[in-house]
Design an enzyme around this catalytic site. Structure first.
Site, PDB file in Angstrom:
ATOM      1  N   ASP A 120      51.248  15.374 -57.074  1.00  0.00           N
ATOM      2  CA  ASP A 120      51.432  14.868 -55.712  1.00  0.00           C
ATOM      3  C   ASP A 120      52.689  14.009 -55.713  1.00  0.00           C
ATOM      4  O   ASP A 120      52.670  12.882 -56.193  1.00  0.00           O
ATOM      5  CB  ASP A 120      50.204  14.050 -55.303  1.00  0.00           C
ATOM      6  CG  ASP A 120      50.377  13.294 -54.004  1.00  0.00           C
ATOM      7  OD1 ASP A 120      51.306  13.605 -53.238  1.00  0.00           O
ATOM      8  OD2 ASP A 120      49.597  12.350 -53.774  1.00  0.00           O
ATOM      9  N   GLU A 162      57.426   7.447 -50.290  1.00  0.00           N
ATOM     10  CA  GLU A 162      56.390   7.948 -49.380  1.00  0.00           C
ATOM     11  C   GLU A 162      55.060   7.271 -49.637  1.00  0.00           C
ATOM     12  O   GLU A 162      54.334   6.914 -48.710  1.00  0.00           O
ATOM     13  CB  GLU A 162      56.259   9.469 -49.550  1.00  0.00           C
ATOM     14  CG  GLU A 162      55.381  10.152 -48.502  1.00  0.00           C
ATOM     15  CD  GLU A 162      53.906  10.253 -48.892  1.00  0.00           C
ATOM     16  OE1 GLU A 162      53.096  10.647 -48.041  1.00  0.00           O
ATOM     17  OE2 GLU A 162      53.568   9.930 -50.056  1.00  0.00           O
ATOM     18  N   HIS A 177      46.126  10.199 -56.736  1.00  0.00           N
ATOM     19  CA  HIS A 177      46.124   8.736 -56.702  1.00  0.00           C
ATOM     20  C   HIS A 177      45.163   8.138 -57.717  1.00  0.00           C
ATOM     21  O   HIS A 177      44.780   6.985 -57.597  1.00  0.00           O
ATOM     22  CB  HIS A 177      45.809   8.197 -55.297  1.00  0.00           C
ATOM     23  CG  HIS A 177      46.825   8.560 -54.266  1.00  0.00           C
ATOM     24  ND1 HIS A 177      46.892   7.925 -53.044  1.00  0.00           N
ATOM     25  CD2 HIS A 177      47.813   9.484 -54.253  1.00  0.00           C
ATOM     26  CE1 HIS A 177      47.876   8.456 -52.322  1.00  0.00           C
ATOM     27  NE2 HIS A 177      48.448   9.399 -53.051  1.00  0.00           N
ATOM     28  N   ASP A 209      58.690  10.228 -55.022  1.00  0.00           N
ATOM     29  CA  ASP A 209      57.904   9.216 -55.726  1.00  0.00           C
ATOM     30  C   ASP A 209      56.482   9.688 -56.002  1.00  0.00           C
ATOM     31  O   ASP A 209      56.016  10.688 -55.448  1.00  0.00           O
ATOM     32  CB  ASP A 209      57.883   7.911 -54.929  1.00  0.00           C
ATOM     33  CG  ASP A 209      57.267   8.071 -53.549  1.00  0.00           C
ATOM     34  OD1 ASP A 209      57.542   9.094 -52.885  1.00  0.00           O
ATOM     35  OD2 ASP A 209      56.497   7.193 -53.118  1.00  0.00           O
ATOM     36  N   ASP A 227      53.341  18.962 -49.220  1.00  0.00           N
ATOM     37  CA  ASP A 227      52.524  17.855 -49.722  1.00  0.00           C
ATOM     38  C   ASP A 227      51.033  18.046 -49.507  1.00  0.00           C
ATOM     39  O   ASP A 227      50.259  17.109 -49.664  1.00  0.00           O
ATOM     40  CB  ASP A 227      52.994  16.549 -49.065  1.00  0.00           C
ATOM     41  CG  ASP A 227      52.564  15.313 -49.840  1.00  0.00           C
ATOM     42  OD1 ASP A 227      52.142  15.456 -51.003  1.00  0.00           O
ATOM     43  OD2 ASP A 227      52.655  14.206 -49.290  1.00  0.00           O
ATOM     44  N   HIS A 284      58.417  14.614 -51.287  1.00  0.00           N
ATOM     45  CA  HIS A 284      58.830  13.245 -51.606  1.00  0.00           C
ATOM     46  C   HIS A 284      58.975  13.095 -53.113  1.00  0.00           C
ATOM     47  O   HIS A 284      58.253  13.720 -53.894  1.00  0.00           O
ATOM     48  CB  HIS A 284      57.880  12.197 -51.019  1.00  0.00           C
ATOM     49  CG  HIS A 284      56.458  12.252 -51.485  1.00  0.00           C
ATOM     50  ND1 HIS A 284      56.040  11.677 -52.667  1.00  0.00           N
ATOM     51  CD2 HIS A 284      55.343  12.790 -50.925  1.00  0.00           C
ATOM     52  CE1 HIS A 284      54.723  11.857 -52.806  1.00  0.00           C
ATOM     53  NE2 HIS A 284      54.277  12.531 -51.775  1.00  0.00           N
TER      54      HIS A 284
END
Length: 486
Positions: A115, A145, A457, A78, A169, A76
């Protein structure tokens, strides 16, 4: 040191250094997407941009491998936008600032975007190469995503030609993922009512910070503090004792990131200021004791602010604090079938306020639909008791493990041949797009691999350089071992 282009494998790291210059939080992938499209067309590769924004780039097989089963490499575009409170950074405009710290690549004060940037760059590097052996190849780069899996939901049936999909991922070298959790978003809303503040009261802001945060799937089992829950706990316990009148409560930024910071403002009588200061000091000591291993750097900061003339009504304040304090959070149940893997969890990710209402955003994850439904039932019951409204949206399925997956066996055997040890076959509690891909492509054989990424994150995100090389070596070897299409 920040010259990533000198790291090995160079083709991958050169791409990663390039994409760091493109802002790409969820919903803002357009500039990077256009750059990739222009580059691919210059390479005379076939490019398809789906209506939802996904890119599909096709590359013919290298000579002699035309009869191999066609493969889709998927990532992905983003990334999650998280930064430290003291970092000045606009994720929609500013580049990521990567740097090398020993065997790790990190970012200065923000998420790194490894990520899933490393996976994306591995696919682009293979497209760019003229000397990597592979069969017919498609690269699928999805959008959005991290905030809603919009690209995966919007993937059209009949567009992809591949029979095998390799998702890039995953975030632990030496592990092969063959299943993942599904999830659903929950939004609880409370109407917000105000009343005049008590006369001669003082206004304060209480900030809770210093937590590690992290990925609400990958890190949820580590017992890290949730800033929303910890701040609500203090206010629930002390509001009646100290006569606090709540003005505002804000915490977290993303429903899929464990909240690292939260702050509340409130009024308190002058006679209670000393007791408030003592209570804050004692609560910080308590949290540092409770979280001594998981989150030892938690910090509470109490600051006097200009006096507010308006506060929440007592009823609204009680509803909000009771709701936040009682809301489930963290691991709900561990899996019986896969040792050490979380089965069901909830992350109380965001608390925000407008003039009219308070909104609480949660993300429910579960390997099984019944577990997800159970937690949704808990939230519905809690909302009913608290006088709140709850809405569920964006439900996505899990990826059911297939122990007989041919591509999983290929990856497993290839890993063992290269590294002379057995990889760990895993199911991940995070959401991978494979579960959604199974709807338009039910017969596609799927597997997920990746390098070691720590603390995704969160601004502490880092990727291990050695494992990027190991992942790259494995990926190229697997492409060579894809069987013929019979």
């Amino acid at each position: 040191m920040s010259d990533l282009s000198q790291l090995a494998p160079q083709p991958l790291w050169q791409w990663f250094e390039k994409i760091c210059s493109f802002p790409r939080p969820s919903g803002h992938e357009a500039a990077l997407s256009q750059f990739i499209q222009n580059w691919a067309r210059d390479k005379q590769l076939e490019v398809i941009e789906e209506k939802v924004g996904n890119l599909i780039i096709r590359k013919p097989a290298t000579p002699g491998m035309e009869n191999r089963k066609p493969v889709v490499l998927q990532a992905h575009m983003d990334m999650v936008p998280q930064k430290n409170a003291d970092k000045v950074h606009d994720f929609t405009k500013d580049p990521i600032e990567p740097w090398i710290d020993g065997d790790w690549v990190k970012a200065r004060g923000t998420t790194l975007g490894a990520d899933n940037g490393i996976g994306m760059c591995s696919a682009l590097a293979i497209l760019q190469s003229d000397d990597i052996a592979h069969g017919p190849l498609e690269v699928l780069l999805t959008v959005d995503e991290e905030s809603g899996m919009t690209g995966a939901f919007g993937l059209q049936a009949g567009v992809l030609r591949g029979q095998i999909l390799i998702n890039t991922d995953s975030e632990q070298e030496g592990e092969i993922y063959m299943g993942c959790a599904g999830g659903v978003d929950a939004a609880l809303t409370l109407p917000l009512s105000h009343q005049p503040a008590s006369k001669d009261s003082h206004s304060f802001r209480l900030m809770l910070a210093g937590l590690k945060g992290g990925h609400s799937g990958v890190n949820i089992h580590l017992g890290r503090g949730n800033a929303n829950k910890l701040l609500a706990r203090f206010l629930f316990e002390q509001s009646a004792t100290l006569g606090l009148q709540l003005i505002d409560f804000q915490g977290g930024t993303l429903r899929n990131a464990i909240p690292r910071e939260a702050d509340a403002s409130f009024n308190v009588a002058a006679s209670q200021i000393a007791a408030l200061q003592q209570a804050v000091s004692e609560y910080q000591a308590l949290l540092r004791s409770e979280l001594a291993i998981a989150d030892a750097d938690v910090k509470l900061t109490l600051t006097e602010i200009p006096a507010a003339n308006e506060v929440m009504t007592a009823a609204t304040q009680h509803q909000l604090l009771a709701l936040l304090n009682a809301c489930p959070n963290g691991v709900i149940r561990m899996s019986d079938e896969v040792e050490g893997v979380t089965e069901t969890s909830l992350n109380l990710g965001v608390v925000s306020m407008t003039e009219q209402q308070i909104t609480v955003l949660c993300l429910v994850r579960s390997l099984i639909d019944s577990g997800r439904d159970y937690v949704c039932g808990q939230l519905s019951a809690l909302a009913s008791l608290a006088g709140a409204e709850v809405k569920f949206s964006g439900a996505y399925p899990g990826w059911k493990p297939d122990n007989n997956s041919p591509v999983m066996a290929i990856v497993r055997d290839t890993y063992q041949a290269i590294y002379h040890k057995e990889p760990v076959i895993m199911v991940i509690h995070a959401g991978l797009e494979c579960g959604l891909f199974k709807k338009p492509y039910p017969e596609m054989d799927m597997v997920s691999i990746g390098p070691t990424i720590r603390f995704p994150h969160s601004p502490d995100e880092m990727v291990n350089i050695t494992t990027v090389g190991q992942y790259w070596q494995l990926l190229l070897a697997v492409l060579q071992r894809i069987p013929e299409n019979v």
